[in-house]
Design a protein around this motif. Structure first.
Motif, PDB file in Angstrom:
ATOM      1  N   SER A 266       0.832  -1.224   0.000  1.00  0.00           N
ATOM      2  CA  SER A 266       0.000   0.000   0.000  1.00  0.00           C
ATOM      3  C   SER A 266       0.856   1.260   0.000  1.00  0.00           C
ATOM      4  O   SER A 266       0.488   2.265  -0.620  1.00  0.00           O
ATOM      5  CB  SER A 266      -0.951   0.006   1.195  1.00  0.00           C
ATOM      6  OG  SER A 266      -0.235  -0.068   2.420  1.00  0.00           O
ATOM      7  N   ARG A 269       1.795   1.996  -3.583  1.00  0.00           N
ATOM      8  CA  ARG A 269       0.663   2.518  -4.363  1.00  0.00           C
ATOM      9  C   ARG A 269       0.332   3.960  -3.984  1.00  0.00           C
ATOM     10  O   ARG A 269      -0.034   4.772  -4.826  1.00  0.00           O
ATOM     11  CB  ARG A 269      -0.570   1.630  -4.154  1.00  0.00           C
ATOM     12  CG  ARG A 269      -0.436   0.244  -4.760  1.00  0.00           C
ATOM     13  CD  ARG A 269      -1.760  -0.487  -4.763  1.00  0.00           C
ATOM     14  NE  ARG A 269      -1.617  -1.829  -5.331  1.00  0.00           N
ATOM     15  CZ  ARG A 269      -1.343  -2.895  -4.600  1.00  0.00           C
ATOM     16  NH1 ARG A 269      -1.211  -2.784  -3.290  1.00  0.00           N
ATOM     17  NH2 ARG A 269      -1.213  -4.072  -5.180  1.00  0.00           N
ATOM     18  N   GLU A 270       0.434   4.264  -2.691  1.00  0.00           N
ATOM     19  CA  GLU A 270       0.087   5.608  -2.209  1.00  0.00           C
ATOM     20  C   GLU A 270       1.201   6.621  -2.452  1.00  0.00           C
ATOM     21  O   GLU A 270       0.989   7.832  -2.312  1.00  0.00           O
ATOM     22  CB  GLU A 270      -0.221   5.556  -0.712  1.00  0.00           C
ATOM     23  CG  GLU A 270      -1.470   4.750  -0.368  1.00  0.00           C
ATOM     24  CD  GLU A 270      -1.583   4.482   1.125  1.00  0.00           C
ATOM     25  OE1 GLU A 270      -0.821   5.110   1.892  1.00  0.00           O
ATOM     26  OE2 GLU A 270      -2.416   3.643   1.515  1.00  0.00           O
ATOM     27  N   ALA A 296      -1.743   4.318  -8.270  1.00  0.00           N
ATOM     28  CA  ALA A 296      -2.869   3.630  -7.625  1.00  0.00           C
ATOM     29  C   ALA A 296      -3.234   2.351  -8.348  1.00  0.00           C
ATOM     30  O   ALA A 296      -3.862   1.452  -7.773  1.00  0.00           O
ATOM     31  CB  ALA A 296      -4.075   4.557  -7.569  1.00  0.00           C
TER      32      ALA A 296
END
Length: 363
Positions: A266, A269-270, A296
């Motif tokens: 995560s 992705r962030e 994302a």
């Protein structure tokens, strides 16, 4: 009557839970005067905050017990220490609520957080209305819990000078934590440069100050320890907290998400600016990493590719060494403090037990 260490630890958890339940029952009952929806918000907050690991309040009581003179194996927890510990947990939950709003999260530990639960159970006209209601409620509940935590410190049954120092401590903690969160948001939007020094300072302020330095310092104040002991515990807490945050960053990228419970990759992705990424930026590998970092739509295969590149460029090893440096600093500080008599062997051993749980941490 003496108690085993395990019995004392279990008693700590029970007393903290009881203190927290009393607070929520009190606030829920008082909220009825302002309408059923407001009272329901307090009950929902209780459901989501109770039953946690109680890491911060347990740390306070563990250290308070170790610092307080008494017979070996005796329970020396004062009502004031239990109440302050419980209000540190309320402060923690207040920060989590605000953090979930800032991050736009609807889940925590793979289940709906307060926002997600409120949004799902709200008979609003649209999904957007339900989310606005839920996020607004989380902000307001965070404000209420923040106030309750401060008032808990102010009402502690301790001498006036100790109460004054406790209030200074909680004010400093809130300011530093908010400053760390503010920097984190600025980093995520490219408002400030993501250099390693800034990222490490942000991690200390956002995580270490309230998660480790606060309970350690509060324990010192409540046990009547010296100012020099409190100063040492402040530094110890900062090093432990930074190690903890750096380990979190490592787990998200290189760990097994089935073990640590976080969303796999995560952070990648962030586009989260961590020490891992700060190091990677300084290497020749960054030109290949940069185009996919912060996407994302990053697929699992691409994320695994980024992980492998971050490992190959030395980022994993670099941050692992940083964790080791922080834990080594804790050992040195405690050894010196024992030599000077600032901190006794029992307190040092209790803190080092916490450090040992961090070493090789997988979740």
């Amino acid at each position: 009557m003496t108690m085993t260490a395990a019995a004392i630890h279990e008693d700590m958890g029970t007393r903290i839970e009881e203190a927290l339940r009393r607070r929520f029952v009190h606030h829920s009952a008082a909220a009825e005067a302002y309408g059923s929806e407001f009272a329901a918000l307090w009950r929902a907050a209780a459901d989501h905050s109770l039953g946690g690991k109680l890491v911060r309040p347990r740390l306070l009581l563990d250290i308070h017990h170790a610092l307080t003179p008494g017979d070996v194996g005796s329970a020396t927890l004062t009502p004031a220490a239990v109440e302050v510990a419980a209000h540190i947990e309320l402060l923690h939950y207040a920060f989590l609520l605000h953090d979930d709003v800032i991050d736009g999260d609807l889940t925590r530990r793979k289940r709906p957080n307060l926002i997600g639960a409120l949004a799902a159970g709200t008979p609003a006209a649209t999904e957007e209305d339900a989310l606005h209601w839920a996020r607004s409620s989380a902000i307001l509940m965070g404000d209420l819990l923040l106030t309750a935590a401060v008032m808990g410190f102010a009402r502690a049954d301790v001498p006036a000078d100790v109460r004054s120092r406790l209030l200074d401590l909680v004010e400093e903690t809130i300011v530093e934590t908010v400053a760390g969160e503010h920097t984190d948001v600025a980093l995520s939007h490219g408002i400030i440069a993501p250099d390693l020094t800034t990222i490490l300072s942000m991690s200390v302020y956002k995580t270490a100050t309230y998660s480790f330095s606060l309970p350690l310092r509060a324990a010192a104040l409540l046990s009547g320890s010296s100012v020099s002991a409190e100063r040492t515990l402040t530094s110890v807490g900062r090093h432990i907290g930074l190690a903890y945050q750096l380990q979190d960053d490592l787990l998200c990228v290189f760990g097994d998400h089935r073990a640590h419970g976080k969303d796999a990759f995560s952070d990648l992705r962030e586009g989260k600016e961590t020490a891992i990424i700060a190091y990677a930026r300084s290497t020749d590998a960054w030109d290949d990493i940069a185009p996919r970092f912060g996407s994302a739509e990053l697929s699992m295969r691409d994320a695994e590719g980024l992980r492998d590149q971050l490992r190959a460029c030395g980022a994993e090893a670099f941050v692992t060494d940083l964790v080791g440096d922080q834990l080594d600093a804790v050992h040195t500080l405690l050894a010196d403090a024992q030599l000077t008599g600032e901190i006794g062997a029992d307190a040092a051993h209790t803190i080092l037990s916490t450090v040992s749980r961090l070493e090789g941490r997988r979740a």
